[in-house]
Design a protein around this motif. Structure first.
Motif, PDB file in Angstrom:
ATOM      1  N   MET A 131       0.840  -1.176   0.000  1.00  0.00           N
ATOM      2  CA  MET A 131       0.000   0.000   0.000  1.00  0.00           C
ATOM      3  C   MET A 131       0.886   1.241   0.000  1.00  0.00           C
ATOM      4  N   LEU A 132       0.530   2.232  -0.807  1.00  0.00           N
ATOM      5  CA  LEU A 132       1.311   3.449  -0.908  1.00  0.00           C
ATOM      6  C   LEU A 132       1.013   4.391   0.245  1.00  0.00           C
ATOM      7  N   ASP A 133       2.056   5.026   0.752  1.00  0.00           N
ATOM      8  CA  ASP A 133       1.901   6.050   1.776  1.00  0.00           C
ATOM      9  C   ASP A 133       1.453   7.329   1.082  1.00  0.00           C
ATOM     10  N   SER A 134       0.254   7.820   1.390  1.00  0.00           N
ATOM     11  CA  SER A 134      -0.301   8.975   0.677  1.00  0.00           C
ATOM     12  C   SER A 134       0.525  10.232   0.889  1.00  0.00           C
ATOM     13  N   SER A 135       1.166  10.414   2.053  1.00  0.00           N
ATOM     14  CA  SER A 135       1.988  11.603   2.261  1.00  0.00           C
ATOM     15  C   SER A 135       3.235  11.553   1.381  1.00  0.00           C
ATOM     16  N   LYS A 136       3.794  10.365   1.184  1.00  0.00           N
ATOM     17  CA  LYS A 136       4.958  10.210   0.299  1.00  0.00           C
ATOM     18  C   LYS A 136       4.549  10.491  -1.135  1.00  0.00           C
ATOM     19  N   GLN A 137       3.397   9.984  -1.536  1.00  0.00           N
ATOM     20  CA  GLN A 137       2.924  10.207  -2.897  1.00  0.00           C
ATOM     21  C   GLN A 137       2.749  11.690  -3.153  1.00  0.00           C
ATOM     22  N   CYS A 138       2.229  12.411  -2.193  1.00  0.00           N
ATOM     23  CA  CYS A 138       2.031  13.846  -2.328  1.00  0.00           C
ATOM     24  C   CYS A 138       3.384  14.540  -2.494  1.00  0.00           C
ATOM     25  N   ASN A 139       4.378  14.126  -1.692  1.00  0.00           N
ATOM     26  CA  ASN A 139       5.697  14.746  -1.773  1.00  0.00           C
ATOM     27  C   ASN A 139       6.390  14.437  -3.094  1.00  0.00           C
ATOM     28  N   ASP A 140       6.170  13.256  -3.644  1.00  0.00           N
ATOM     29  CA  ASP A 140       6.813  12.883  -4.897  1.00  0.00           C
ATOM     30  C   ASP A 140       6.434  13.823  -6.033  1.00  0.00           C
ATOM     31  N   PHE A 141       5.242  14.386  -6.017  1.00  0.00           N
ATOM     32  CA  PHE A 141       4.770  15.207  -7.115  1.00  0.00           C
ATOM     33  C   PHE A 141       4.750  16.689  -6.783  1.00  0.00           C
ATOM     34  N   SER A 142       5.311  17.101  -5.659  1.00  0.00           N
ATOM     35  CA  SER A 142       5.229  18.499  -5.247  1.00  0.00           C
ATOM     36  C   SER A 142       5.963  19.429  -6.193  1.00  0.00           C
ATOM     37  N   HIS A 143       6.971  18.948  -6.911  1.00  0.00           N
ATOM     38  CA  HIS A 143       7.693  19.804  -7.849  1.00  0.00           C
ATOM     39  C   HIS A 143       7.062  19.796  -9.237  1.00  0.00           C
ATOM     40  N   GLU A 144       6.102  18.939  -9.464  1.00  0.00           N
ATOM     41  CA  GLU A 144       5.534  18.788 -10.789  1.00  0.00           C
ATOM     42  C   GLU A 144       4.192  19.469 -10.935  1.00  0.00           C
ATOM     43  N   VAL A 145       3.451  19.552  -9.840  1.00  0.00           N
ATOM     44  CA  VAL A 145       2.136  20.184  -9.851  1.00  0.00           C
ATOM     45  C   VAL A 145       2.034  21.027  -8.597  1.00  0.00           C
ATOM     46  N   ASP A 146       1.575  22.259  -8.744  1.00  0.00           N
ATOM     47  CA  ASP A 146       1.321  23.103  -7.592  1.00  0.00           C
ATOM     48  C   ASP A 146       0.115  22.502  -6.882  1.00  0.00           C
ATOM     49  N   VAL A 147       0.358  21.843  -5.742  1.00  0.00           N
ATOM     50  CA  VAL A 147      -0.705  21.111  -5.075  1.00  0.00           C
ATOM     51  C   VAL A 147      -1.820  22.030  -4.578  1.00  0.00           C
ATOM     52  N   SER A 148      -1.531  23.314  -4.366  1.00  0.00           N
ATOM     53  CA  SER A 148      -2.573  24.222  -3.895  1.00  0.00           C
ATOM     54  C   SER A 148      -3.572  24.561  -5.001  1.00  0.00           C
ATOM     55  N   THR A 149      -3.125  24.561  -6.265  1.00  0.00           N
ATOM     56  CA  THR A 149      -4.018  24.905  -7.376  1.00  0.00           C
ATOM     57  C   THR A 149      -4.127  23.800  -8.409  1.00  0.00           C
ATOM     58  N   ASN A 150      -3.321  22.744  -8.280  1.00  0.00           N
ATOM     59  CA  ASN A 150      -3.265  21.652  -9.244  1.00  0.00           C
ATOM     60  C   ASN A 150      -2.798  22.131 -10.626  1.00  0.00           C
ATOM     61  N   ALA A 151      -2.050  23.243 -10.659  1.00  0.00           N
ATOM     62  CA  ALA A 151      -1.545  23.809 -11.911  1.00  0.00           C
ATOM     63  C   ALA A 151      -0.244  23.119 -12.308  1.00  0.00           C
ATOM     64  N   PRO A 152      -0.033  22.913 -13.611  1.00  0.00           N
ATOM     65  CA  PRO A 152       1.251  22.357 -14.056  1.00  0.00           C
ATOM     66  C   PRO A 152       2.382  23.319 -13.736  1.00  0.00           C
ATOM     67  N   MET A 153       3.558  22.761 -13.571  1.00  0.00           N
ATOM     68  CA  MET A 153       4.732  23.562 -13.220  1.00  0.00           C
ATOM     69  C   MET A 153       5.658  23.693 -14.430  1.00  0.00           C
ATOM     70  N   TYR A 154       6.422  24.778 -14.426  1.00  0.00           N
ATOM     71  CA  TYR A 154       7.415  25.032 -15.462  1.00  0.00           C
ATOM     72  C   TYR A 154       8.746  25.311 -14.796  1.00  0.00           C
ATOM     73  N   LYS A 155       9.809  24.752 -15.370  1.00  0.00           N
ATOM     74  CA  LYS A 155      11.165  24.947 -14.859  1.00  0.00           C
ATOM     75  C   LYS A 155      11.860  26.010 -15.695  1.00  0.00           C
ATOM     76  N   LEU A 156      12.502  26.962 -15.019  1.00  0.00           N
ATOM     77  CA  LEU A 156      13.313  27.958 -15.703  1.00  0.00           C
ATOM     78  C   LEU A 156      14.527  27.254 -16.300  1.00  0.00           C
ATOM     79  N   LEU A 157      14.742  27.438 -17.587  1.00  0.00           N
ATOM     80  CA  LEU A 157      15.840  26.745 -18.265  1.00  0.00           C
ATOM     81  C   LEU A 157      17.200  27.353 -17.957  1.00  0.00           C
ATOM     82  N   ASP A 158      17.268  28.679 -17.831  1.00  0.00           N
ATOM     83  CA  ASP A 158      18.551  29.342 -17.658  1.00  0.00           C
ATOM     84  C   ASP A 158      18.341  30.698 -16.987  1.00  0.00           C
ATOM     85  N   SER A 159      18.798  30.844 -15.748  1.00  0.00           N
ATOM     86  CA  SER A 159      18.618  32.109 -15.030  1.00  0.00           C
ATOM     87  C   SER A 159      19.407  33.242 -15.693  1.00  0.00           C
ATOM     88  N   ASP A 160      20.550  32.918 -16.302  1.00  0.00           N
ATOM     89  CA  ASP A 160      21.311  33.953 -17.015  1.00  0.00           C
ATOM     90  C   ASP A 160      20.548  34.467 -18.229  1.00  0.00           C
TER      91      ASP A 160
END
Length: 112
Positions: free
Chosen positions: A1-30
């Motif tokens: 059985m999956l630990d639901s808190s772990k599952q939530c943490n696994d996707f925290s960088h991929e979806v904004d859990v507060s709004t369920n919005a997709p995330m975008y990574k900045l390619l180059d700060s320079d």
């Protein structure tokens, strides 16, 4: 059985859990910094100016420029790209379940 808190943490960088919005990574700060120096209109834009034009908090822009923050929600990425006057995919790459944030390559530095 999956630990639901772990599952939530696994996707925290991929979806904004507060709004369920997709995330975008900045390619180059320079690149973001260089585009702020010369926007689509040819004018330069400070962190404060970009914040005012995009509605994105100054702290978020500062964190992106320093590398303290690498990914942001979709609406924030769109607002920054629009304010600078460039296509979204020039600055950001979508991240999601099939593309973990660590797998998005950082492009090599381009000398001006």
């Amino acid at each position: 059985m999956l630990d639901s808190s772990k599952q939530c943490n696994d996707f925290s960088h991929e979806v904004d859990v507060s709004t369920n919005a997709p995330m975008y990574k900045l390619l180059d700060s320079d690149l973001l910094r260089r585009l702020m120096e010369r926007t689509g209109t040819g004018a330069s834009m400070s962190i404060r100016g970009l914040s005012a034009a995009s509605g994105v908090p100054r702290s978020t822009i500062h964190n992106l420029l320093t590398g303290a923050q690498q990914s942001i929600p979709s609406d924030t990425a769109h607002a920054l790209a629009r304010a600078i006057g460039v296509d979204l995919l020039i600055l950001f790459a979508p991240v999601g379940r099939s593309v973990p944030i660590e797998a998005v390559p950082t492009p090599p530095a381009v000398s001006a």
